[in-house]
Design an enzyme around this catalytic site. Structure first.
Site, mmCIF file in Angstrom:
data_model
loop_
_atom_site.group_PDB
_atom_site.id
_atom_site.type_symbol
_atom_site.label_atom_id
_atom_site.label_comp_id
_atom_site.label_asym_id
_atom_site.label_seq_id
_atom_site.Cartn_x
_atom_site.Cartn_y
_atom_site.Cartn_z
ATOM 1 N N GLN A 1 -48.303 -7.566 -53.362
ATOM 2 C CA GLN A 1 -47.897 -6.793 -54.534
ATOM 3 C C GLN A 1 -47.366 -5.428 -54.122
ATOM 4 O OE1 GLN A 1 -50.176 -6.629 -58.326
ATOM 5 N NE2 GLN A 1 -50.443 -4.460 -57.831
ATOM 6 N N SER B 1 -33.903 33.372 -45.415
ATOM 7 C CA SER B 1 -35.309 33.652 -45.157
ATOM 8 C C SER B 1 -35.852 34.556 -46.249
ATOM 9 C CB SER B 1 -35.466 34.343 -43.792
ATOM 10 O OG SER B 1 -36.735 34.934 -43.661
ATOM 11 N N ASN C 1 -30.433 29.462 -42.099
ATOM 12 C CA ASN C 1 -31.204 28.350 -41.552
ATOM 13 C C ASN C 1 -30.603 26.994 -41.921
ATOM 14 O OD1 ASN C 1 -33.138 30.196 -40.585
ATOM 15 N ND2 ASN C 1 -34.221 30.170 -42.546
ATOM 16 N N LYS D 1 -31.018 35.808 -41.623
ATOM 17 C CA LYS D 1 -31.179 34.395 -41.283
ATOM 18 C C LYS D 1 -30.238 33.476 -42.084
ATOM 19 C CE LYS D 1 -33.697 32.684 -38.891
ATOM 20 N NZ LYS D 1 -35.075 32.281 -39.178
ATOM 21 N N ASN E 1 -44.720 -15.882 -58.763
ATOM 22 C CA ASN E 1 -44.361 -15.787 -57.344
ATOM 23 C C ASN E 1 -42.860 -15.917 -57.140
ATOM 24 O OD1 ASN E 1 -47.065 -15.564 -56.932
ATOM 25 N ND2 ASN E 1 -47.328 -17.525 -55.891
ATOM 26 N N THR F 1 -25.790 16.233 -20.912
ATOM 27 C CA THR F 1 -26.879 15.302 -20.635
ATOM 28 C C THR F 1 -28.100 16.163 -20.312
ATOM 29 O OG1 THR F 1 -26.448 15.144 -18.251
ATOM 30 C CG2 THR F 1 -25.298 13.572 -19.670
ATOM 31 N N HIS F 2 -29.268 15.733 -20.739
ATOM 32 C CA HIS F 2 -30.499 16.523 -20.564
ATOM 33 C C HIS F 2 -30.374 17.909 -21.187
ATOM 34 C CE1 HIS F 2 -31.723 13.444 -17.612
ATOM 35 N NE2 HIS F 2 -30.494 13.553 -17.144
ATOM 36 N N SER G 1 -49.006 -2.852 -61.343
ATOM 37 C CA SER G 1 -47.861 -2.451 -60.504
ATOM 38 C C SER G 1 -46.721 -1.902 -61.342
ATOM 39 C CB SER G 1 -47.360 -3.646 -59.683
ATOM 40 O OG SER G 1 -46.946 -4.704 -60.533
ATOM 41 N N GLU H 1 -32.482 19.988 -41.051
ATOM 42 C CA GLU H 1 -33.869 19.817 -40.619
ATOM 43 C C GLU H 1 -34.591 18.799 -41.493
ATOM 44 O OE1 GLU H 1 -34.366 24.352 -38.834
ATOM 45 O OE2 GLU H 1 -35.265 23.820 -40.764
ATOM 46 N N LYS I 1 -43.341 -3.668 -52.023
ATOM 47 C CA LYS I 1 -42.151 -2.934 -52.447
ATOM 48 C C LYS I 1 -42.333 -1.425 -52.452
ATOM 49 C CE LYS I 1 -42.355 -5.564 -56.062
ATOM 50 N NZ LYS I 1 -43.209 -6.628 -55.486
#
Length: 471
Positions: free
Chosen positions: A319, A274, A282, A280, A107, A152-153, A20, A287, A322
């Site tokens: 193990q 772009s 972007n 463009k 442990n 809304t919506h 690990s 995103e 993490k």
């Protein structure tokens, strides 16, 4: 480490599969600090002589210096960070170094190391979250008087203050802050002294190591301590919910930045172009931020599934507990490296936002509530206003352009005093209920949020002050 029991060397493929080191070397200094507390406790209880305890601590600090200086190259054959450091200690001080592990299992050692590491990492996360919330409060102050459409919506609903928009997101992140500190408190318990699962026959002093490491308390049950990862899950739950809030904020800004909406202006430094279309601009950063929610949700699901069905106490499945946790922490660090600075530069084109109000239909609820104040039952008022909205749509007439004769044809209760109320700004200003969108209420929300943020900062400072010194 276990050659006394086994007659064969571990197969090389098994060594590579079970190591690990690629995961836990980042915790090397935290592991050394936990070992220093342990050796101090051994000296304090008489399990080690004063000279041996001082020798081990001195050499552990020298190993920390080697790590800082890039002079320590860990070996995969030693499996993990813990055995690499212990092996180096024995190289430096022989049999004395071999005494370090008495009264301790990997442990409880690993459990202590990761908690020490996480406390500092979480304080860095808090710095980022604090910065993000602070930026949102500042934006809310700047834009408290700017009127934009509320949706809304994804359909125009009612006029709102842009400050209300920023505060809506700030409130979500303030809830995340509460979840964050609850997760921190779950981490802030000392497991050292629990051993493999049952404690120790040696006269260990758990209170001593707890105090030396600045933990708030000791874990209560040795079996539960080495078996549970609730504190990891608490962190990942915070991260997953936070990621959802980041995604929603990013999505809102992406939508309002489109040509079709066009009233959010993003800084060039946080956008890209772009490879083929010269025009463009972007919102790539937003995103990517939106996409990070998937990683954070996945990390939580990963550990939830790993923990399902594991019997008490420690099992080697853990193990890998993490891997997702550290990926989530790194993901959060990336989010905080860009999002607050991006938000600082966001501008609002109020004229473009107001073009969306051209048909006046966003004020329909205001008319219905005006009728309620005239004594019209709300359901009747809703129906009446619905009829006049249909009239406006069919005749391509803005609601705000209707004559009193047209109003009276559909709603006889309308009086001249309605007309001055029919503007988006007036609508926004009149929504003055507690938590509402009027600038007065927005500023009240900002002040309340500043108080909450100050209390969180005070709590964080208390946690920071309890952290032990680093080597």
């Amino acid at each position: 480490m276990w050659k006394g029991r086994f007659s064969q060397d571990t197969d090389e493929a098994v060594v590579n599969f079970t190591q690990s080191l690629d995961l836990d070397w980042r915790m090397a200094l935290a592991d050394i600090r936990g070992s220093i507390a342990h050796v101090r406790m051994l000296g304090h209880t008489g399990l080690l002589s004063k000279d041996d305890a001082e020798t081990i601590e001195k050499n552990l600090k020298e190993i920390a210096a080697e790590i800082h200086g890039g002079k320590f190259t860990p070996k995969v054959s030693l499996e993990d960070v813990h055995m690499n450091i212990e092996s180096r200690l024995i190289e430096k001080c022989g049999a004395t170094g071999a005494r370090l592990h008495m009264g301790r299992s990997r442990n409880d050692q690993v459990n202590t190391t990761v908690r020490l590491y996480l406390r500092r990492e979480l304080m860095d996360i808090w710095t980022g979250l604090d910065s993000l919330i602070s930026v949102l409060l500042k934006k809310a102050e700047e834009h408290a008087d700017i009127v934009v459409p509320g949706y809304t919506h994804l359909q125009q609903a009612q006029p709102i203050s842009m400050g209300q928009f920023w505060m809506a997101h700030a409130q979500a992140f303030l809830r995340d802050a509460r979840r964050f500190f609850e997760a921190y408190e779950a981490v802030d318990e000392c497991p050292l002294g629990c051993g493999a699962l049952a404690g120790s026959t040696l006269p260990l002093d758990r209170e001593f190591t707890c105090g030396d490491l600045g933990f708030a308390s000791m874990t209560a049950n040795s079996m539960d301590t080495v078996a549970q990862r609730d504190h990891f899950l608490d962190i990942l739950y915070f991260a997953a919910v936070f990621g959802g809030h980041v995604s929603r904020l990013s999505e809102d800004l992406i939508i309002y930045f489109t040509t079709e909406f066009g009233w959010v202006k993003l800084p060039d430094a946080f956008c890209t172009g772009s490879s083929i279309m010269p025009q463009k601009k972007n919102p790539d950063v937003l995103e990517l931020l939106r996409g990070k929610a998937g990683q954070l949700n996945g990390a939580l699901m990963d550990l939830l599934m790993m923990m399902k069905g594991i019997p008490l106490t420690y099992n080697r499945d853990l193990q890998d507990d993490k891997r997702s946790l550290f990926r989530a922490i790194d993901c959060l660090g990336g989010i905080f490296s860009v999002l607050p600075n991006l938000l600082k530069e966001v501008a609002i084109d109020e004229e473009a936002a107001n073009r969306g109000f051209a048909d006046g239909l966003i004020l329909a609820t205001d008319v219905a509530e005006y009728l309620v104040l005239q004594g019209v039952p709300f359901r009747n008022a809703h129906e009446k206003v619905g009829h006049i909205v249909r009239y406006c749509v069919e005749n391509k007439r803005p609601l705000t352009s209707l004559t009193m004769d047209e109003w009276h044809k559909y709603i006889p209760e309308v009086k001249e005093d309605l007309l001055p109320l029919l503007s988006p700004r007036k609508s926004m200003e009149r929504r003055n209920t507690f938590g509402g969108t009027s600038p007065t209420q927005v500023r009240r929300q900002i002040e309340d949020a500043k108080v909450k943020l100050a209390l969180f900062t005070e709590e964080a400072n208390g946690f920071k002050n309890a952290l032990p010194e680093e080597y």
